[in-house]
Design a protein around this motif. Sequence first.
Motif, short mmCIF file in Angstrom:
data_model
loop_
_atom_site.label_atom_id
_atom_site.label_comp_id
_atom_site.label_asym_id
_atom_site.label_seq_id
_atom_site.Cartn_x
_atom_site.Cartn_y
_atom_site.Cartn_z
N LEU A 119 -78.07 -79.83 66.80
CA LEU A 119 -78.64 -78.57 67.28
C LEU A 119 -77.56 -77.71 67.93
CD1 LEU A 119 -81.30 -77.06 67.60
CD2 LEU A 119 -81.58 -78.12 69.81
N VAL A 120 -76.69 -78.35 68.73
CA VAL A 120 -75.58 -77.60 69.34
C VAL A 120 -74.68 -77.02 68.27
CG1 VAL A 120 -73.52 -77.81 70.74
CG2 VAL A 120 -75.58 -78.92 71.46
N SER A 121 -74.42 -77.82 67.21
CA SER A 121 -73.53 -77.31 66.18
C SER A 121 -74.14 -76.11 65.48
CB SER A 121 -73.20 -78.41 65.17
OG SER A 121 -74.29 -78.63 64.32
N SER A 122 -75.48 -76.08 65.35
CA SER A 122 -76.08 -74.92 64.69
C SER A 122 -75.99 -73.69 65.59
CB SER A 122 -77.51 -75.20 64.27
OG SER A 122 -78.36 -75.19 65.37
N PHE A 123 -76.11 -73.89 66.92
CA PHE A 123 -75.90 -72.76 67.84
C PHE A 123 -74.45 -72.27 67.74
CE2 PHE A 123 -79.38 -71.67 70.68
CZ PHE A 123 -80.30 -72.66 70.39
N ALA A 124 -73.52 -73.24 67.67
CA ALA A 124 -72.10 -72.88 67.60
C ALA A 124 -71.82 -72.09 66.34
CB ALA A 124 -71.25 -74.14 67.65
N LEU A 125 -72.45 -72.54 65.23
CA LEU A 125 -72.26 -71.85 63.95
C LEU A 125 -72.76 -70.41 64.05
CD1 LEU A 125 -71.26 -72.71 61.20
CD2 LEU A 125 -73.58 -73.24 60.55
N LEU A 126 -73.90 -70.26 64.72
CA LEU A 126 -74.50 -68.94 64.86
C LEU A 126 -73.57 -68.01 65.64
CD1 LEU A 126 -77.21 -67.54 64.30
CD2 LEU A 126 -77.89 -68.15 66.59
N ILE A 152 -87.82 -84.13 64.18
CA ILE A 152 -88.33 -83.23 63.14
C ILE A 152 -88.26 -81.78 63.62
CG2 ILE A 152 -90.30 -82.69 61.69
CD1 ILE A 152 -91.23 -85.57 62.04
N ALA A 153 -88.58 -81.58 64.90
CA ALA A 153 -88.52 -80.22 65.45
C ALA A 153 -87.09 -79.69 65.37
CB ALA A 153 -88.99 -80.23 66.89
N VAL A 154 -86.11 -80.56 65.63
CA VAL A 154 -84.72 -80.11 65.57
C VAL A 154 -84.36 -79.71 64.15
CG1 VAL A 154 -82.34 -80.80 65.99
CG2 VAL A 154 -84.12 -81.61 67.50
N SER A 155 -84.85 -80.49 63.16
CA SER A 155 -84.49 -80.16 61.78
C SER A 155 -85.11 -78.82 61.38
CB SER A 155 -84.94 -81.26 60.84
OG SER A 155 -86.34 -81.34 60.84
N LEU A 156 -86.33 -78.59 61.80
CA LEU A 156 -86.95 -77.29 61.48
C LEU A 156 -86.19 -76.16 62.18
CD1 LEU A 156 -89.24 -76.03 59.96
CD2 LEU A 156 -90.66 -76.22 61.97
N ALA A 157 -85.78 -76.44 63.42
CA ALA A 157 -85.02 -75.42 64.15
C ALA A 157 -83.72 -75.11 63.44
CB ALA A 157 -84.74 -75.91 65.57
N LEU A 158 -83.10 -76.15 62.87
CA LEU A 158 -81.85 -75.95 62.14
C LEU A 158 -82.07 -75.00 60.97
CD1 LEU A 158 -79.02 -77.04 62.33
CD2 LEU A 158 -79.64 -78.85 60.77
N MET A 163 -75.62 -72.94 53.28
CA MET A 163 -75.32 -74.38 53.21
C MET A 163 -75.87 -75.10 54.43
SD MET A 163 -73.60 -75.08 50.52
CE MET A 163 -72.93 -74.16 49.17
N SER A 164 -75.80 -74.42 55.58
CA SER A 164 -76.32 -75.02 56.80
C SER A 164 -77.84 -75.15 56.71
CB SER A 164 -75.88 -74.18 57.98
OG SER A 164 -76.71 -74.40 59.07
N LEU A 165 -78.47 -74.19 56.02
CA LEU A 165 -79.92 -74.26 55.80
C LEU A 165 -80.24 -75.51 54.98
CD1 LEU A 165 -81.99 -71.17 54.94
CD2 LEU A 165 -82.47 -73.25 53.76
N GLU A 166 -79.41 -75.76 53.98
CA GLU A 166 -79.61 -76.97 53.17
C GLU A 166 -79.43 -78.21 54.04
OE1 GLU A 166 -79.52 -80.09 50.59
OE2 GLU A 166 -77.73 -79.55 51.71
N ASN A 167 -78.45 -78.16 54.97
CA ASN A 167 -78.27 -79.27 55.92
C ASN A 167 -79.58 -79.51 56.67
OD1 ASN A 167 -75.67 -79.90 55.44
ND2 ASN A 167 -74.81 -78.88 57.24
N GLY A 168 -80.23 -78.42 57.09
CA GLY A 168 -81.47 -78.53 57.84
C GLY A 168 -82.55 -79.22 57.02
N LEU A 169 -82.64 -78.85 55.72
CA LEU A 169 -83.66 -79.45 54.87
C LEU A 169 -83.39 -80.94 54.68
CD1 LEU A 169 -84.02 -76.65 52.20
CD2 LEU A 169 -85.61 -77.27 54.00
#
Lengths: 320, 226
Positions: free
Chosen positions: B22-29, B135-141, B163-169
């Motif tokens: 989750l932190v990495s997705s914030f960092a990416l953003l 699961i909530a984290v994956s949806l958040a991703l 690609m990060s969206l695919e990571n989330g899925l």
Amino acid sequence: MADYLNLAGWLAALAQTVLFVAIAPLFANWVKRAKCTLQNRRPPPWLQPYRDLRRLFGKEVVLAHTASHVFRIAPYIVFGTAVLAASIIPFILAEIPFAAMADAIVLVGTLALGRFFLALAGLDVGTSFGGMGSSREMTFAALAEPAMLMVVFTLAMLASSTNLSTVVGFFLEQPLALRPSLLFGLLALLLVGIAETGRIPVDNPATHLELTMIHEAMILEYTGRHLALMEYASQLKLAIYAVLTVNLFLPWGISRTLDPASVGIAVLALTAKLAVLGALLALAETLVAKMRLFRVPTFLAVAFTLSLIGMLSFIMLEGH
Amino acid sequence: MTAYADLPLIEQLIRTFAALILVSSFALLAQARVVAAIQVFAWQGFLLSALTALVAWNSGLPHLYISAVLSLVLKALFIPWLLIRQSRRLGILRDFDAVIRPGLTLMAAGTLVIFCYNVVIPVREFTQIVTRDAIAVSLALVMISLLMLITRRKAITQVVAFMSLENGLFFAAVTATQGMPMVVELGIAFDVLIAAVIFGVFFFHIRDSIETLDVDQLSRLREMDE
């Protein structure tokens, strides 16, 4: 919980506060010495900060013509709030009677009151440097305080109390666990601490001659005992954040009774923890360059995001 | 609340890795530089593969190990390498792709996480597997990646977001159902691989036709200069 009507408890808490105030310059000097050693400079003697303070207390106070009474009382309030904050955090004894009167939110508020008067004093004389320093301090404070409060709230939700003694007791009682919320809370508190105590990526504590200075800009007009109190207060603030970090997140060793043996262990453990934290701070300050002033909000946004993620991961991932 | 501390260490590790993702997705953003965004994406792939390996170890499902290796090779090594190579050839490796209103974007991301948590609460009731909290984290991703897709201008950072969206899925599949069937997983891995290559070709086409990778230029209609 400790018995709050116990005289020995009150005396111990008072003695602990006096000790805290007495060793705060030593901790600041330890960081300075570690930094000097890392940078191949000759470190100042161990007692240098005390000598500096004695010299400043002995000097005459020179006041600007435009200075009002706010300027004169501000050093006492800034120092007083720092001492008050130092008295309500668990230092060597975990369960202190002061903690029942003032919880973590009061701690944040006390520090904010000190900062408010510091900023007022910076504005009071009417020099451009003072005004700039105050404006910067308040801008960054507005960003750092929410992050700090988020960390406090995360801890409070974890321990179901905002009382710092209860929080520390909670961590000591439960088995060791890897909690993402605490991990991010610790990181956020470290970042907030660096910003609030004016350490290197945010402000440079070692210079009076930079256009980007924050803390020094506000106290530039102070002399004599006023300056001594301001310097002392900033050393206290550094020690407060350091003790808060080590005792909230790594509370092992802290004494929960007045038993001499456990107090001795607590003193040793705290000394070791503070020495390591100070050395790490010195290392970080040596490796990292000071960032541009306009990057500081980003730095604090990172702290806020980390504390927010810490809180969210507590709710989402640790909700058992 | 003491129940969390009694969980086995591996389950605590799984949750910690979920929070790190989750932190990495914030960092990416929040990353403005192209090269930094690609590096954070690589770290996200690495964390995801580590989490998959941990889930595999915890649940004893051998096919998850294969997924972990696949995502390590593809998402943490090959695709970032490919993206960095292409952006170096395009000369945009050190370019800035300014985040539109960074403060608001981060706030929106925080709100999305809370929203996802609330959406997922009923799903959590169905299942008893150890990763149900993630699961909530994956949806958040997924949501944060979508947010990144709409707040970026450059094609290359949008591809990173995709690609990060695919990571989330993938993360959702691992946490909600302990991975997809092997055939599906291999198919998706292959898809992602091909997508990365095709995106690479498209970068050159976009640059050749509008002389920039700023896709905002594509939304304006105008006559070609003759």
